[in-house]
Motif scaffolding. Structure first.
Motif, PDB file in Angstrom:
ATOM      1  N   UNK A   1       0.930  -1.278  -0.314  1.00 38.86           N
ATOM      2  CA  UNK A   1      -0.108   0.034   0.113  1.00 38.86           C
ATOM      3  C   UNK A   1       1.019   1.810  -0.001  1.00 38.86           C
ATOM      4  N   UNK A   2       0.003   2.435  -0.413  1.00 34.14           N
ATOM      5  CA  UNK A   2       1.154   4.007  -0.799  1.00 34.14           C
ATOM      6  C   UNK A   2       0.457   4.621   1.109  1.00 34.14           C
ATOM      7  N   UNK A   3      -0.240   3.614   1.532  1.00 34.46           N
ATOM      8  CA  UNK A   3      -0.824   5.215   2.591  1.00 34.46           C
ATOM      9  C   UNK A   3      -0.830   4.313   3.808  1.00 34.46           C
ATOM     10  N   UNK A   4      -0.201   5.088   5.109  1.00 30.20           N
ATOM     11  CA  UNK A   4      -0.591   4.356   6.092  1.00 30.20           C
ATOM     12  C   UNK A   4      -0.430   5.285   7.423  1.00 30.20           C
ATOM     13  N   UNK A   5      -1.703   4.964   8.168  1.00 32.81           N
ATOM     14  CA  UNK A   5      -2.418   6.062   8.941  1.00 32.81           C
ATOM     15  C   UNK A   5      -2.024   5.654  10.570  1.00 32.81           C
ATOM     16  N   UNK A   6      -2.134   6.104  11.998  1.00 31.52           N
ATOM     17  CA  UNK A   6      -2.006   5.922  12.754  1.00 31.52           C
ATOM     18  C   UNK A   6      -3.829   6.438  13.141  1.00 31.52           C
ATOM     19  N   UNK A   7      -4.171   5.774  14.364  1.00 29.99           N
ATOM     20  CA  UNK A   7      -5.082   5.744  14.905  1.00 29.99           C
ATOM     21  C   UNK A   7      -5.265   5.731  16.184  1.00 29.99           C
ATOM     22  N   UNK A   8      -5.866   6.716  17.258  1.00 25.94           N
ATOM     23  CA  UNK A   8      -6.758   6.336  18.470  1.00 25.94           C
ATOM     24  C   UNK A   8      -7.554   6.227  18.849  1.00 25.94           C
ATOM     25  N   UNK A   9      -7.561   5.099  20.041  1.00 28.39           N
ATOM     26  CA  UNK A   9      -8.835   4.437  20.148  1.00 28.39           C
ATOM     27  C   UNK A   9      -9.320   4.433  21.874  1.00 28.39           C
TER      28      UNK A   9
END
Lengths: 114, 115
Positions: free
Chosen positions: A29-37
């Protein structure tokens, strides 16, 4: 087995510590993310990297510092955190642009700040 | 303003019964995508089903189907023949151009399947 791997799975750190969360994707993939839960709150998007450049920073405190050395790896460097930063941190990747896909998530790092 | 709303914090369903999880959304972008994810206690977010705003038919994936009502801006998830392993948190999410094609999540619904 997921195509997105996060380490460590669990982390307990003091407020004066420095630690890093790691995420690796094997999906090309060409995009990466950080999420907070956090408990009883919707998932909050923290950072987005597209083609290794940061394209989103949702007013995240500077005690969180992301790093994306290449398209397969994403880090979240942590320092002088607060107890309210205790949460599940989820990494995700997706293909953006032509042939875009859904986001694939890792299993998360459960962080406890003491 | 909340863009994705899931009004059911928790739901029970009897094993082998069908259940509908509600999701409403708000966007001014005519091109958008709607997603449902399952999050078991292990924490991982598992993609279930996708509906594009221009898709003419409701999406289906095995026991999952999406009841897409565009005029009402709703995208409810229907799980048929519930299994004990379906007990989890379920999140509705939307991707639209107004948010730079990033996923925006609802607050989730905790589904509990009773034997």
């Amino acid at each position: 087995e997921t195509g997105v791997t996060q380490t460590p799975r669990h982390l307990v750190m003091g407020m004066t510590n420095k630690k890093s969360l790691k995420c690796e994707q094997h999906l090309g993939h060409n995009a990466m993310y950080w999420y907070k839960q956090s408990a009883k709150k919707p998932l909050e998007l923290m950072f987005v990297y597209s083609l290794e450049e940061r394209v989103e920073n949702n007013s995240v405190p500077s005690r969180f510092s992301p790093e994306c050395p290449n398209s397969s790896h994403l880090f979240l460097h942590l320092h002088t955190l607060q107890p309210e930063d205790s949460a599940l941190y989820l990494c995700a990747s997706s293909q953006q642009g032509q042939g875009s896909t859904e986001a694939f998530f890792g299993q998360g790092t459960r962080l406890t700040v003491v | 303003a909340q863009k994705i709303t899931q009004t059911q914090p928790g739901m029970f369903v009897q094993e082998k019964e069908a259940v509908t999880l509600d999701c409403t959304y708000d966007t001014s972008d005519p091109s958008y995508g709607l997603f449902w994810y399952k999050q078991p206690s292990s924490g991982e977010m598992i993609f279930l089903i996708y509906q594009g705003s221009y898709d003419q038919q409701n999406a289906t994936e095995g026991r999952y189907s999406l009841n897409f009502q565009k005029a009402r801006k709703s995208a409810n998830l229907v799980i048929s023949a519930s299994q004990l392993g379906d007990s989890a948190m379920y999140f509705c999410a939307m991707r639209d151009g107004n948010a730079g094609n990033m996923l925006t999540f609802g607050g989730g619904t905790r589904l509990m399947v009773k034997p």
